[in-house]
Design a protein around this motif. Structure first.
Motif: not given
Length: 505
Positions: A438-463
């Motif tokens: 259930i937690l994976g189902l609930l937090l998955g969309p927000e987790m993905e959105k924040n990961l995409r946002h962080a990657m956009d800000i850093s131009d793809g830098d995982w650091m």
């Protein structure tokens, strides 16, 4: 002083006639559900979510009713522990150690009253802690960026072993399964994922259908398999004979248990089970040879009850302020908020202040309602334990099916709910916990959105994911949370098993 102003506004919401009525209804239903062995608060809330939708309740009313169900179920769990030596749910396990011996000595009424008073004290302490701590934590969370939120979600998944109490690897498998299910549908770029050209899957999986299926329907299947038949024979409850000196004797235990329970509830992954265990263990060490723990000591009832009820309210702190549930039941409540288009987290305290403070005020009111319900009406709750499941099953099934159908008016959701129920049944047979799914189902969309946002800000830098001190700290806690269950979990379970064997359970 600003907090008290918000709290007064919250009382204005909670004391409206309809909210007060549904708080009372939720407290009563929650106690009934908690008294049934095996159901527990998470299943109780999951079963009643469709009822809240079918009644067309306002968001604050629905949340008030279901948080009252949560609190009531934590109260009710003690009834079967004391009278049957069967915990209503896992946190009530420690209550069996002294509650059942008291009942065997003809003090069942006293044990039930003591547990109700201790539950009230523990919940009251935790609710006051919620009032004081939640706004501070919400303000702190406003400093989080997408990288910090991603690390926070990783921390939530890493500490799931404490919530479930299961094999850590099975917990990881369950969380990954939930994350996989959360990717179904059309993503933010318009790409279809795992829809199999089924139109109903384009918008992804409805949280409520998944929760009712995994929790409620799977529990019904277990009822059918294990518990169909005659009701259980309970110990008779005689007239209550509780003096003021008896109440004074349990006050220190209840106060200590409430504080420890609140701390355990606030910590992600700790939960009510740990709150109950450490409260009982500490109390036994403090009393020492002066007590007769395991033989019917009232303090052995008061401490764990205050601990698990304090933890249940404490678990609302990370859920409301960070959007990270601190227990299985708060994960279900998180799904309710998301389905109502309310995003839990720091902004909730400004964007939906009436709902937040209305719920907090309702918790305070609900504690008094539960105390008033649980002492004079305990006979009704006790008689429920003797009702054969063959009469209870149709009612629970009807509530689940009618409630789900009323949400979308489509039979596809009913089929999907049953499919999740069968899947939940099979997962539980394999001892794979459901809360991480259930937690994976609930937090998955927000987790993905924040990961995409962080990657956009850093131009793809995982650091960027560990570029700040805060994110590094969260990652460190996540790693510790993933490793510690391998060390601490087996030790705690061995001690609890040893205590159970000593008492002859």
């Amino acid at each position: 002083m600003e907090i008290f102003g918000y709290l007064i506004d919250g009382f204005g919401v909670a004391l409206s006639p309809d909210n007060l009525m549904f708080a009372l209804l939720g407290a009563f239903l929650g106690t009934l559900i908690g008294a049934l062995p095996g159901l527990g608060p998470a299943n109780g809330v999951a079963i009643l979510i469709p009822l809240a939708f079918s009644l067309g309740l306002r968001p604050e009313t629905a949340l008030i009713m279901l948080t009252s169900v949560y609190a009531g179920a934590m109260y009710g769990g003690r009834i079967s522990s004391i009278l049957l030596n069967i915990p209503g749910d896992e946190p009530a396990m420690m209550t069996c150690l002294d509650g059942y011996p008291m009942a065997q000595k003809g003090k069942a009424a006293e044990a039930l009253a003591i547990s109700a008073i201790a539950s009230f004290i523990g919940s009251l302490i935790a609710t006051i802690g919620l009032i004081l701590l939640a706004p501070i934590l919400a303000d702190f969370a406003l400093t989080f960026g997408p990288a910090e939120y991603f690390a926070l979600f990783m921390l939530a998944f890493a500490t799931l072993g404490g919530i479930t109490g299961k094999n850590p690897m099975k917990t990881v498998v369950a969380a990954c399964l939930g994350l996989m299910i959360s990717t179904m549908g059309i993503d933010s770029t318009g790409v279809q994922r795992y829809t199999f050209n089924v139109l109903e899957l384009y918008e992804g999986i409805d949280f409520i259908i998944a929760i009712v299926g995994l929790f409620a329907i799977s529990e019904l299947l277990f009822f059918i398999e294990d518990r169909v038949g005659k009701g259980r024979k309970t110990i008779a409850v005689s007239k209550l004979k509780l003096s003021w000196s008896d109440i004074r004797g349990i006050l220190p235990s209840s106060l200590r248990g409430g504080v420890l329970g609140f701390i355990a509830g606030v910590l992600p992954g700790a939960g009510a089970s740990l709150g109950s265990f450490i409260s009982y263990t500490l109390e036994k060490k403090i009393v020492g040879k002066k007590g007769h723990f395991g033989e019917g000591d009232p303090r052995g009832v008061a401490a764990p009850e205050a601990g698990n009820n304090g933890a249940s309210s404490g678990a609302l702190v990370p859920m409301l302020t960070l959007g990270v549930p601190g227990s299985g039941t708060t994960a279900v409540l998180l799904a309710l908020l998301i389905s109502l288009n309310i995003t839990p987290g720091p902004l909730m305290f400004t964007q939906h202040a009436d709902i937040v403070w209305g719920v907090i005020a309702a918790l305070l009111i609900g504690n008094f309602l539960l105390l008033l319900l649980n002492i004079p009406l305990v006979g009704i709750f006790v008689r429920l334990l003797s009702v054969p499941p063959m009469y209870l099953l149709p009612i629970v099934t009807m509530v689940a099916f009618v409630g789900i159908y009323s949400i979308s008016n489509t039979t596809f959701d009913l089929y999907f709910m049953v499919a999740f129920g069968v899947a939940g049944y099979l997962l539980r047979k394999l001892e794979i916990p459901l809360v991480p799914v259930i937690l994976g189902l609930l937090l998955g969309p927000e987790m993905e959105k924040n990961l995409r946002h962080a990657m956009d800000i850093s131009d793809g830098d995982w650091m960027v994911l560990w570029s700040s001190g805060l994110s590094i700290g969260l990652w460190a806690f996540a790693i510790a949370g993933l490793i510690l269950p391998y060390i601490v979990g087996p030790i705690l379970r061995r001690r609890m098993a040893l205590k159970t064997e000593v008492t002859g359970d």
